[in-house]
Motif scaffolding. Structure first.
Motif, mmCIF file in Angstrom:
data_model
loop_
_atom_site.group_PDB
_atom_site.id
_atom_site.type_symbol
_atom_site.label_atom_id
_atom_site.label_comp_id
_atom_site.label_asym_id
_atom_site.label_seq_id
_atom_site.Cartn_x
_atom_site.Cartn_y
_atom_site.Cartn_z
ATOM 1 N N ARG A 92 41.345 10.606 25.363
ATOM 2 C CA ARG A 92 41.239 11.096 23.991
ATOM 3 C C ARG A 92 40.440 10.331 23.122
ATOM 4 N NH1 ARG A 92 47.342 12.368 21.862
ATOM 5 N NH2 ARG A 92 47.655 14.290 23.281
ATOM 6 N N ASN A 130 47.647 8.512 13.508
ATOM 7 C CA ASN A 130 48.031 7.407 14.398
ATOM 8 C C ASN A 130 47.059 6.347 14.686
ATOM 9 O OD1 ASN A 130 50.190 6.348 16.085
ATOM 10 N ND2 ASN A 130 48.955 6.958 17.837
ATOM 11 N N SER A 140 46.669 2.543 13.954
ATOM 12 C CA SER A 140 46.223 1.425 14.840
ATOM 13 C C SER A 140 45.053 0.548 14.407
ATOM 14 C CB SER A 140 45.943 2.068 16.395
ATOM 15 O OG SER A 140 44.850 2.709 15.951
ATOM 16 N N MET A 187 54.622 12.848 12.882
ATOM 17 C CA MET A 187 54.017 12.593 14.402
ATOM 18 C C MET A 187 53.446 11.175 14.728
ATOM 19 S SD MET A 187 52.121 16.334 15.149
ATOM 20 C CE MET A 187 52.742 17.596 14.167
HETATM 21 C C1 LIG Z 1 49.557 5.939 18.757
HETATM 22 O O1 LIG Z 1 48.577 4.998 19.212
HETATM 23 C C2 LIG Z 1 49.159 4.171 20.074
HETATM 24 C C3 LIG Z 1 47.750 2.994 20.217
HETATM 25 O O2 LIG Z 1 47.543 2.483 19.129
HETATM 26 C C4 LIG Z 1 49.367 4.969 21.351
HETATM 27 O O3 LIG Z 1 49.895 3.844 22.354
HETATM 28 C C5 LIG Z 1 50.543 6.004 21.258
HETATM 29 O O4 LIG Z 1 50.640 6.719 22.491
HETATM 30 C C6 LIG Z 1 49.898 7.069 20.112
HETATM 31 N N1 LIG Z 1 51.099 7.730 19.774
HETATM 32 C C7 LIG Z 1 50.896 9.195 19.356
HETATM 33 C C8 LIG Z 1 52.000 9.899 19.106
HETATM 34 O O5 LIG Z 1 49.758 9.839 19.804
#
Ligand SMILES: *[C@@H]1O[C@H](CO)[C@@H](O)[C@H](O)[C@H]1NC(C)=O
Ligand SMILES: *[C@@H]1O[C@H](CO)[C@@H](O)[C@H](O)[C@H]1NC(C)=O
Length: 448
Positions: A79, A155, A159, A194
């Motif tokens: 991604r 998300n 981060s 989410m």
């Molecule tokens: C959200 O971002 C973190 C990295 O910053 C990643 O490890 C995690 O899998 C992500 N969660 C989702 C639900 O995409």
């Protein structure tokens, strides 16, 4: 250790108004009390944080930029977000999703879904009757709803905020367009869930901008009501808002500044994106014309070429805001053939003539809903990237009948700053100087 309490001196520069965020007590010094805001535009987002002992600030992304494109590239195993996804748009146009907020909370027969299909034919859209949501079919294996895509973006925004704050963050205030209805607001809340974010509030982005404006001008607000009009033309839409500022007497804290949203007018599809799409169509026509008689395919059927043309259209729109003409230029647009064509500002304005005719309507709607006339408006302030287009300013200036339009706030970041101020106000970890916000509900209440 004692808590620091900073007081704002009236003489200080505007940026010091940020120091209005005071520490409540030592508890605030613990690790997880930073809060964030996301100003979620349809083209890009701005993130801001506040943490104990540090004033509110805009988060820099991985490229050290203050805003991040809202773009996601979704592959089987990878991604990409933000600037990296933007650079994937040309290589993987089908897997690169943009402007997907326009599809949030929409039924299949919603005109915005049809508009999205017409604007971005490279994306295959389906409808899931069970979950009542459209979805992107990226490949036979990959299917995502706009809510899921937004969840990934939120998300990612978290981060960015956590990296910048160097601590975990959960609490957020997220902006939404004032015209978002209940289904659209629910979709944003679902996306935030989410992303593991606790939403302290969804704030209307025009209200967040107005709050930031008020917080920075606290000392100019007194018992005399001042009416300010904000005209915000972004990438996807246009909103005009009339706000009244004045101090009011409160039971608990004496005289306090207040903002009240008095009137709102909007156009959900008027903005910079539509101008770029008009330019893209124009450039595609010129390229086809240049290759006429060669029995080659229409460039419009080639998604990679169309992605290149959209990027060039975006650049062209920006350059034509400052120049009378410009040479559009793309190396190897299609079949290794280069493209070059001069476009003038006059041509651009002709392509968008019907759009400029729509500029004044939100102003009239806002005045009507506020039951005000233009004489009562002290100042008109421009917000949003598309207000840099000279013709937009020209038409707007005529419509509001003022000497000039206000360009004096850092308008692009005002909503993110207002939203993070609100986040600090709602969080238990901070004590902020009160600023009373009286918002208005303008979106249609849907009964289902
Ligand atoms: C959200 O971002 C973190 C990295 O910053 C990643 O490890 C995690 O899998 C992500 N969660 C989702 C639900 O995409
Ligand atoms: C209120 O402030 C405005 C400008 O900020 C000023 O022109 C006006 O005189 C002030 N009114 C009062 C009653 O102090």
């Amino acid at each position: 250790m004692t808590a620091t309490v900073r007081r704002q001196r009236p003489r200080r520069l505007a940026c010091w108004a940020l120091m209005a965020v005071l520490l409540a007590d030592q508890l605030a010094l613990s690790d997880t009390l930073a809060v964030m805001s996301v100003d979620l535009g349809s083209e890009s987002m701005k993130v801001a944080i506040v943490k104990p002992g540090v004033p509110m600030e805009i988060v820099l992304n991985k490229e050290s930029r203050r805003k991040t494109p809202v773009i996601v590239t979704l592959k089987e195993n990878e991604r990409f977000f933000g600037d990296s996804a933007a650079s994937m748009a040309i290589k993987s146009p089908k897997a690169t999703l943009r402007y997907f907020q326009h599809l949030l909370g929409k039924q299949e027969d919603n005109p915005h879904v049809a508009l999205y299909r017409a604007r971005f034919p490279e994306h295959e859209l389906g409808f899931d009757p069970q979950r009542q949501t459209v979805y992107f079919q990226i490949s036979p294996q990959l299917q995502f709803s706009p809510e899921e895509v937004l969840g990934m973006v939120l998300n990612y925004s978290r981060s960015l905020a956590e990296d910048f704050a160097e601590q975990p963050i959960k609490d957020a205030v997220i902006t939404v367009p004032a015209f978002f209805n209940q289904a659209e607001r629910r979709a944003v809340l679902q996306a935030a869930r989410m992303a593991g974010l606790k939403v302290l509030q969804l704030i209307n982005d025009n209200t967040a901008t107005a709050l930031s404006y008020g917080v920075f001008r606290r000392k100019d607000i007194n018992t005399t009501a001042q009416n300010i009009m904000f005209y915000d033309m972004g990438s996807g839409s246009t909103v005009c808002t009339i706000v009244t500022y004045q101090t009011v007497k409160t039971k608990e804290a004496g005289m306090q500044p207040q903002l009240q949203i008095r009137g709102v007018g909007f156009d959900r599809t008027l903005g910079g994106l539509e101008m770029e799409l008009r330019l893209r169509e124009h450039l595609a026509g010129l390229f086809n014309e240049q290759r006429k008689g060669q029995r080659v395919k229409d460039v419009r059927e080639n998604p990679r070429a169309m992605a290149k043309l959209l990027r060039e259209a975006n650049r062209l729109k920006t350059v034509l805001s400052a120049n009378a003409d410009h040479m559009a230029q793309i190396e190897g647009l299609m079949d290794d053939v280069d493209f070059k064509a001069k476009v003038t500002r006059v041509e651009f304005e002709e392509l968008c003539a019907d759009l400029f005719e729509r500029v004044a309507r939100p102003v009239q709607q806002a005045l009507q809903s506020a039951e005000m006339n233009l004489d009562e408006i002290e100042q008109v302030i421009l917000v949003g990237g598309a207000t840099r287009v000279p013709k937009v300013q020209e038409v707007l200036l005529k419509a509001v009948g003022k000497e000039e339009l206000g360009k004096n706030i850092n308008a692009d970041e005002a909503a993110a700053m207002g939203a993070v101020y609100q986040a600090a106000a709602l969080s238990k970890a901070f004590k902020v100087k009160p600023f009373i916000v009286r918002d208005a509900v303008i979106y249609p209440i849907l009964v289902s």
